[in-house]
Structure formats: structure tokens, C-alpha cells
Scaffold this motif. Sequence first.
Motif, mmCIF file in Angstrom:
data_model
loop_
_atom_site.group_PDB
_atom_site.id
_atom_site.type_symbol
_atom_site.label_atom_id
_atom_site.label_comp_id
_atom_site.label_asym_id
_atom_site.label_seq_id
_atom_site.Cartn_x
_atom_site.Cartn_y
_atom_site.Cartn_z
ATOM 1 N N PRO A 258 -20.307 -89.156 56.900
ATOM 2 C CA PRO A 258 -21.606 -88.524 56.660
ATOM 3 C C PRO A 258 -21.692 -87.181 57.342
ATOM 4 O O PRO A 258 -21.273 -87.018 58.480
ATOM 5 C CB PRO A 258 -22.601 -89.526 57.258
ATOM 6 N N ASN B 51 -33.276 -96.275 46.652
ATOM 7 C CA ASN B 51 -32.363 -97.421 46.730
ATOM 8 C C ASN B 51 -33.065 -98.717 46.344
ATOM 9 O O ASN B 51 -32.485 -99.569 45.665
ATOM 10 C CB ASN B 51 -31.779 -97.549 48.143
ATOM 11 N N HIS C 284 -24.735 -85.551 57.305
ATOM 12 C CA HIS C 284 -26.150 -85.445 57.673
ATOM 13 C C HIS C 284 -26.311 -85.810 59.143
ATOM 14 O O HIS C 284 -25.944 -86.892 59.576
ATOM 15 C CB HIS C 284 -26.937 -86.419 56.789
ATOM 16 N N VAL D 47 -32.402 -96.425 57.068
ATOM 17 C CA VAL D 47 -32.611 -96.222 55.636
ATOM 18 C C VAL D 47 -33.291 -97.427 55.007
ATOM 19 O O VAL D 47 -34.184 -97.299 54.187
ATOM 20 C CB VAL D 47 -31.256 -95.935 54.952
ATOM 21 N N VAL E 256 -28.300 -90.910 57.780
ATOM 22 C CA VAL E 256 -27.247 -91.476 56.952
ATOM 23 C C VAL E 256 -26.714 -92.710 57.667
ATOM 24 O O VAL E 256 -26.353 -92.652 58.846
ATOM 25 C CB VAL E 256 -26.113 -90.465 56.741
ATOM 26 N N PRO F 170 -34.216 -91.654 50.048
ATOM 27 C CA PRO F 170 -33.224 -92.683 49.726
ATOM 28 C C PRO F 170 -33.739 -94.107 49.859
ATOM 29 O O PRO F 170 -33.312 -94.985 49.103
ATOM 30 C CB PRO F 170 -32.081 -92.401 50.703
ATOM 31 N N THR G 124 -27.752 -87.243 62.521
ATOM 32 C CA THR G 124 -28.621 -88.378 62.785
ATOM 33 C C THR G 124 -29.161 -88.275 64.200
ATOM 34 O O THR G 124 -28.625 -87.580 65.046
ATOM 35 C CB THR G 124 -27.868 -89.709 62.618
ATOM 36 N N TRP H 86 -31.432 -88.445 47.351
ATOM 37 C CA TRP H 86 -31.136 -87.828 48.651
ATOM 38 C C TRP H 86 -32.411 -87.609 49.468
ATOM 39 O O TRP H 86 -32.435 -87.857 50.676
ATOM 40 C CB TRP H 86 -30.432 -86.484 48.437
ATOM 41 N N TYR I 237 -26.136 -92.027 51.318
ATOM 42 C CA TYR I 237 -27.289 -92.903 51.498
ATOM 43 C C TYR I 237 -27.205 -94.157 50.632
ATOM 44 O O TYR I 237 -27.863 -95.156 50.907
ATOM 45 C CB TYR I 237 -28.578 -92.162 51.128
ATOM 46 N N GLN I 238 -26.432 -94.077 49.553
ATOM 47 C CA GLN I 238 -26.368 -95.200 48.616
ATOM 48 C C GLN I 238 -25.163 -96.106 48.864
ATOM 49 O O GLN I 238 -25.271 -97.334 48.720
ATOM 50 C CB GLN I 238 -26.301 -94.672 47.174
#
Length: 318
Positions: free
Chosen positions: A8, A305, A10, A19, A52, A301, A12, A298, A98-99
Motif C-alpha cells: 500500500p 466494499n 496510502h 476499513v 489501507v 472504500p 496510515t 477509493w 482497499y478491496q
Amino acid sequence: MKRARISPSHPTGPSRRAVVGGAALAALTTAGASQGTAFARAAGEPWEPVPVPAQAPVTEYQVPVSGGGSLWCWDTGGDGEAVVLLHPGSGSGESWPYQQPVLAGAGFRVIGYSRRGAYRSVAGTKAEADTASGDLNTLADQLGLDRFHLSGSAAGGPVAVDYALGYEDRLLSLTVSGSVMGIQDTEYQELTAALQPDPFGDMPVDFKELGPSYRGGDPDGVAAWLEIHERARTSDAFAQSLTHTITWAALETLTLPVQLITGDADLYSPPSVMRLNSGHLRDVETRVVREAGHNPHWEQPAAWNRLLIHFLRRHSGS
């Protein structure tokens, strides 16, 4: 085949929410969904940036395709039903941090890849290249997929629709998110053009594709999204064709379950346009993700999701 983890990009921090967290699935309208639009979050529900999550282990492949091309692909494996994720034009196979672990944790085999000319894929020779949906079918064959779920976001949406038109019997379900869907009807083309007047095309990509709430609320997330965008296109990239001419009449031939998702601040496919397209699908559910633009997977998420997992579970092939 190499075992790897998707790293990731992104940032944190300890103050950010998980998430998924302990929240239950959002209350979704399932009866008569084709007659109305369900919202992913209740009005007034607070939103904060999310980190993430740690990524699930994946196997990476280079899948050969016609004309000397090659598709970079990652696959979480497992015995669950497969879901293939088709990335936006502004992204690549990197667009799903994220997925990937959330869907894998929900029991699915998760597969993402970069189309020709996107990150770590090889475009090959344009004159000898298959269509984008033909490439997807080659990839599905190479990975031994029987029937699977398909989810396309933004520019991945036309590829997903094109694939459904040619290989509907191979799909369990179709989700199209934040996409104009490649529809060629003159009336629709005029409508979408009116939503993007000059100088829209010259605006920064994050302005066009990320909603104002997200840009204002998560500058680190915007920076991470831009990092993926900036390395998404390779020097040999070219525009790849579709197999079918996508029209409203063509959409009306599809019988598989379809979910359409858009953000309430999507400048390309706002909720009104999504609902217009839903009127040409037989088995359709429409969802709006609040405080999101063209990339709700994004930007929001957790909500996105939940929508996808709930839909996939209700349309399982088992």
C-alpha cells in the motif's frame, strides 16, 4: 509463480479508522431495487479517512496476449468464487488496495490486472492486439476461471459491459462503478458531453475524478491516488478497441444481475445519468455512495466494499 504482497502506498496512522471495523452491512434496499436508488450511507453518518489495510498474499503473473502483449496480474487464489476487478483509466492493477484484502477476507478469490499499456503490463503491437474484452477472456482462460463476478470502474466499465455482451454465460454478476459505460447512442453522447464543457478536459485529474469532500478531507489519500495515477500509463500505451458497439438496445439484451454504483459528486456519471442507464437493464440495482466522486471504491472504500460484497453474496453461483 512468485508469491508477493501488494504494497500500500496510502499513508496510515493510528488515529484513522479500520476499513471494515465492526460495523454491520449497511441497510440496503433489495426489493424493487430497479425502481429506486439505494444510498450506501445514511444521511448525516460521519465519514473519516480510512487506512489501507494489510494486504493479503497474492501470486503475480504475466499473462501473454496477442500481438506480443502481456498483462500484469495478481491473484489471491483460494476456493472462493472469483471476482475480477477492472481498473479506471486513471489507474492500473495497483488501484485496489482497499478491496483486495477485504474481498479475500470475505471468502472471494480476488483478481486484478493492468490492461495493455498500464502499470507493469506490455501493450504489444496495436495492429495485432485483441480487444480489451478479448484480453480479459484470455486472462480468464489462463487462470482457469469458470464462471466469475466482474466489476469495472470508470474506464473499466465499458470493458466490463463489452465482456458481458460477448461472454454473458461466463459471468455470475456484473458491477459497473462510476462509469459512462461506453454507450454510443447520440442522445447519450450529447448528454455526457454537456456535463463536461471546455475546459473540463484540461482540469487536473484529481479535480475531475475525486469528489470535493474527499479532496478536502483526505489530502494524504489524494496524494496516494495521484502516485498510482502517475505511474499508471506505460510509454507503449495505445487506445484499445471494444468488440461490440455498446448502446441502450445492447444493454437491454443482458439478463444477468447488474449493479450500478456512482458517487453523488461524480462529474462523469452522476446519479441521474446512472438511473437513465439503469432503465435499459432488465435485472439492475442502483447505488449512490455519498461524499464520493468518480472513484467511490477509493474515496469511500468501506461503503463501496459493503455494496459489492452484499451484491456478490446474493448472486452466488453455489
